[in-house]
Design a protein around this motif. Sequence first.
Motif, PDB file in Angstrom:
ATOM      1  N   LEU A 145       0.827  -1.209   0.000  1.00  0.00           N
ATOM      2  CA  LEU A 145       0.000   0.000   0.000  1.00  0.00           C
ATOM      3  C   LEU A 145       0.860   1.257   0.000  1.00  0.00           C
ATOM      4  N   PHE A 146       1.949   1.268   0.751  1.00  0.00           N
ATOM      5  CA  PHE A 146       2.860   2.411   0.701  1.00  0.00           C
ATOM      6  C   PHE A 146       3.442   2.569  -0.701  1.00  0.00           C
ATOM      7  N   TYR A 147       3.845   1.461  -1.295  1.00  0.00           N
ATOM      8  CA  TYR A 147       4.412   1.467  -2.647  1.00  0.00           C
ATOM      9  C   TYR A 147       3.407   2.015  -3.656  1.00  0.00           C
ATOM     10  N   THR A 148       2.174   1.537  -3.601  1.00  0.00           N
ATOM     11  CA  THR A 148       1.137   2.002  -4.519  1.00  0.00           C
ATOM     12  C   THR A 148       0.815   3.469  -4.286  1.00  0.00           C
ATOM     13  N   SER A 149       0.777   3.879  -3.025  1.00  0.00           N
ATOM     14  CA  SER A 149       0.486   5.277  -2.702  1.00  0.00           C
ATOM     15  C   SER A 149       1.565   6.196  -3.273  1.00  0.00           C
ATOM     16  N   ILE A 150       2.830   5.811  -3.121  1.00  0.00           N
ATOM     17  CA  ILE A 150       3.921   6.619  -3.665  1.00  0.00           C
ATOM     18  C   ILE A 150       3.821   6.692  -5.182  1.00  0.00           C
ATOM     19  N   CYS A 151       3.471   5.576  -5.814  1.00  0.00           N
ATOM     20  CA  CYS A 151       3.273   5.588  -7.270  1.00  0.00           C
ATOM     21  C   CYS A 151       2.202   6.605  -7.660  1.00  0.00           C
ATOM     22  N   LEU A 152       1.100   6.648  -6.914  1.00  0.00           N
ATOM     23  CA  LEU A 152       0.044   7.611  -7.216  1.00  0.00           C
ATOM     24  C   LEU A 152       0.527   9.044  -7.006  1.00  0.00           C
ATOM     25  N   PHE A 153       1.290   9.281  -5.934  1.00  0.00           N
ATOM     26  CA  PHE A 153       1.886  10.608  -5.737  1.00  0.00           C
ATOM     27  C   PHE A 153       2.710  11.009  -6.962  1.00  0.00           C
ATOM     28  N   LEU A 154       3.522  10.078  -7.442  1.00  0.00           N
ATOM     29  CA  LEU A 154       4.397  10.367  -8.584  1.00  0.00           C
ATOM     30  C   LEU A 154       3.603  10.543  -9.874  1.00  0.00           C
ATOM     31  N   PHE A 155       2.573   9.714 -10.087  1.00  0.00           N
ATOM     32  CA  PHE A 155       1.729   9.884 -11.276  1.00  0.00           C
ATOM     33  C   PHE A 155       1.088  11.273 -11.256  1.00  0.00           C
ATOM     34  N   GLY A 156       0.536  11.642 -10.094  1.00  0.00           N
ATOM     35  CA  GLY A 156      -0.079  12.957  -9.957  1.00  0.00           C
ATOM     36  C   GLY A 156       0.932  14.072 -10.163  1.00  0.00           C
ATOM     37  N   GLY A 157       2.150  13.884  -9.601  1.00  0.00           N
ATOM     38  CA  GLY A 157       3.188  14.892  -9.749  1.00  0.00           C
ATOM     39  C   GLY A 157       3.613  15.085 -11.192  1.00  0.00           C
ATOM     40  N   MET A 158       3.754  13.993 -11.932  1.00  0.00           N
ATOM     41  CA  MET A 158       4.138  14.104 -13.340  1.00  0.00           C
ATOM     42  C   MET A 158       3.036  14.785 -14.160  1.00  0.00           C
ATOM     43  N   MET A 159       1.777  14.458 -13.856  1.00  0.00           N
ATOM     44  CA  MET A 159       0.671  15.121 -14.541  1.00  0.00           C
ATOM     45  C   MET A 159       0.669  16.621 -14.226  1.00  0.00           C
ATOM     46  N   TRP A 160       0.985  16.955 -12.977  1.00  0.00           N
ATOM     47  CA  TRP A 160       0.997  18.358 -12.559  1.00  0.00           C
ATOM     48  C   TRP A 160       2.113  19.131 -13.251  1.00  0.00           C
ATOM     49  N   ILE A 161       3.300  18.529 -13.322  1.00  0.00           N
ATOM     50  CA  ILE A 161       4.420  19.173 -13.998  1.00  0.00           C
ATOM     51  C   ILE A 161       4.110  19.391 -15.478  1.00  0.00           C
ATOM     52  N   GLU A 162       3.455  18.404 -16.104  1.00  0.00           N
ATOM     53  CA  GLU A 162       3.055  18.565 -17.505  1.00  0.00           C
ATOM     54  C   GLU A 162       2.072  19.724 -17.655  1.00  0.00           C
ATOM     55  N   PHE A 163       1.159  19.841 -16.698  1.00  0.00           N
ATOM     56  CA  PHE A 163       0.177  20.927 -16.732  1.00  0.00           C
ATOM     57  C   PHE A 163       0.870  22.280 -16.607  1.00  0.00           C
ATOM     58  N   LEU A 164       1.818  22.399 -15.668  1.00  0.00           N
ATOM     59  CA  LEU A 164       2.551  23.649 -15.488  1.00  0.00           C
ATOM     60  C   LEU A 164       3.354  23.988 -16.734  1.00  0.00           C
ATOM     61  N   GLN A 165       3.951  22.967 -17.336  1.00  0.00           N
ATOM     62  CA  GLN A 165       4.777  23.190 -18.515  1.00  0.00           C
ATOM     63  C   GLN A 165       3.938  23.688 -19.689  1.00  0.00           C
ATOM     64  N   LYS A 166       2.755  23.079 -19.888  1.00  0.00           N
ATOM     65  CA  LYS A 166       1.903  23.472 -21.014  1.00  0.00           C
ATOM     66  C   LYS A 166       1.290  24.853 -20.802  1.00  0.00           C
ATOM     67  N   SER A 167       1.060  25.224 -19.538  1.00  0.00           N
ATOM     68  CA  SER A 167       0.498  26.545 -19.263  1.00  0.00           C
ATOM     69  C   SER A 167       1.587  27.601 -19.110  1.00  0.00           C
ATOM     70  N   GLU A 168       2.845  27.183 -19.415  1.00  0.00           N
ATOM     71  CA  GLU A 168       4.005  28.071 -19.405  1.00  0.00           C
ATOM     72  C   GLU A 168       4.213  28.743 -18.058  1.00  0.00           C
ATOM     73  N   GLN A 169       3.915  28.002 -16.996  1.00  0.00           N
ATOM     74  CA  GLN A 169       4.187  28.496 -15.655  1.00  0.00           C
ATOM     75  C   GLN A 169       5.574  28.042 -15.213  1.00  0.00           C
ATOM     76  N   PHE A 170       6.135  28.773 -14.258  1.00  0.00           N
ATOM     77  CA  PHE A 170       7.456  28.436 -13.734  1.00  0.00           C
ATOM     78  C   PHE A 170       7.384  27.115 -12.982  1.00  0.00           C
ATOM     79  N   ILE A 171       8.349  26.243 -13.258  1.00  0.00           N
ATOM     80  CA  ILE A 171       8.393  24.946 -12.598  1.00  0.00           C
ATOM     81  C   ILE A 171       9.472  24.986 -11.525  1.00  0.00           C
TER      82      ILE A 171
END
Length: 443
Positions: A145-171
């Motif tokens: 469960l810890f492993y899966t939770s961390i994976c979800l954190f990372l999936f969400g983080g990568m999606m968030w970084i992609e969103f910031l990058q496409k909206s041309e916000q500072f990363i």
Amino acid sequence: MTNKTSLLKLPNISRSAFNIGVVLLFSLGFVFFIQQILESPRFDALKYLELAQQVNSNGIASIKEPIRTFAYIWILSLVSKISYFLNLPINLLIFLTQLFTYYLAIIVVSNVVNSHSRILSSTIYVLLCANIFVIPYSGITLTDLFYTSICLFLFGGMMWIEFLQKSEQFISTKWIFWGVLLLSLAITIRPAAVWLLIPISFCLVRLLWNKSINIFDVLLAILLGAIPLYIQIVLNVINYKVISFLPVTDLGSFQIKWGIENIKYATWLGGGNPQNFYPSAALINIPTQDFTLWWYFNNLIDAVKLLIVKLIGAFDFDYLMPYPYYRSNQWFLSFFSFTIFWLGLCGIVIHLFTNKLKLLGSRYMPLIIFIGWCSVSLISALELRFTLPLISYFIIVASVVMYFAIVERNKTVLLFIGAGWIICMPIFYQISHFIRLQSTIQG
């Protein structure tokens, strides 16, 4: 939503969806927690508890288990100390800690999705809260469960970084630091998490290629975020004189061997032999010696057959509990897991060729996550618990692709998804029936 927005705040979704999610997650979790208490921990679950107590008595360096890394044991030792301080049963506190960590991961993903759609965010939130495949692991001392939770954190983080990058916000560099820290923690909790290096590296390369972040900032974030790996290296040097952040025992070679010999594996507590193997002998010619990765290249036809069947078996949840006491001959759960599997594959293909599922990031990201997971999990002695990060990610992908098809009223996509589902489900069931017949425990 801006770069400074906290992804850990309560998601901005409908109150009814929020309440339904909380009730589902914690009520289902409590039911499985009670069942785990009645069955009592065995095997690895019991061993982790013993090692955590040893850490509290003699320190983390006293653990000399060449097949294990330190992080999960260390987390359990902290929970044990807190339970003693609060005078709470340790099993209850472990259950609450693990389930709450998973809930935090759901909140992060929901907040990221909310930057695109409140309705979609509510849907994914409820579906992840009702993730019946993951929740049984909340009440048992296994790394999953810890492993899966961390994976979800990372999936969400990568999606968030992609969103910031496409909206041309500072990363900010902090996103890279936290990503590397979580990746390092995942590897030192469960070494098989090395597959996450593939999508994380792809995300970093995109940032550097698009000049969204400075290479020196990335290097600094990586150096600082890799602290858990440094700790594991130090422990391995102290105890075994080996410079490595992975387990000293060469589990990889054994996993490859077992992964060729068997389609999948389950631990069985229903009486008799506790090991339930699904031998691959009825599917391929088992080698007598060549149990290495080269076997896959030297026997391409058998390799493709084995990998495809193992992939289907990974989503055939003939057992729900981590350590089952009885065989589940019902196909009810697999109906949902196969549907999630199919929709996840559809999302990968549709985004790859259309680049329309913007929430999932780069058109290649879902495919890279899928290939990364397959590259480690499918060649190993596959267990259903290995599938938990991918099925959780596919819940997100499935929700996004269905939302896109319905909102856009794209009849072509809907026809592709529906017709493919009708054709593929009987095939999935037929292959799964064959796999179940190979089980060394029948009845």
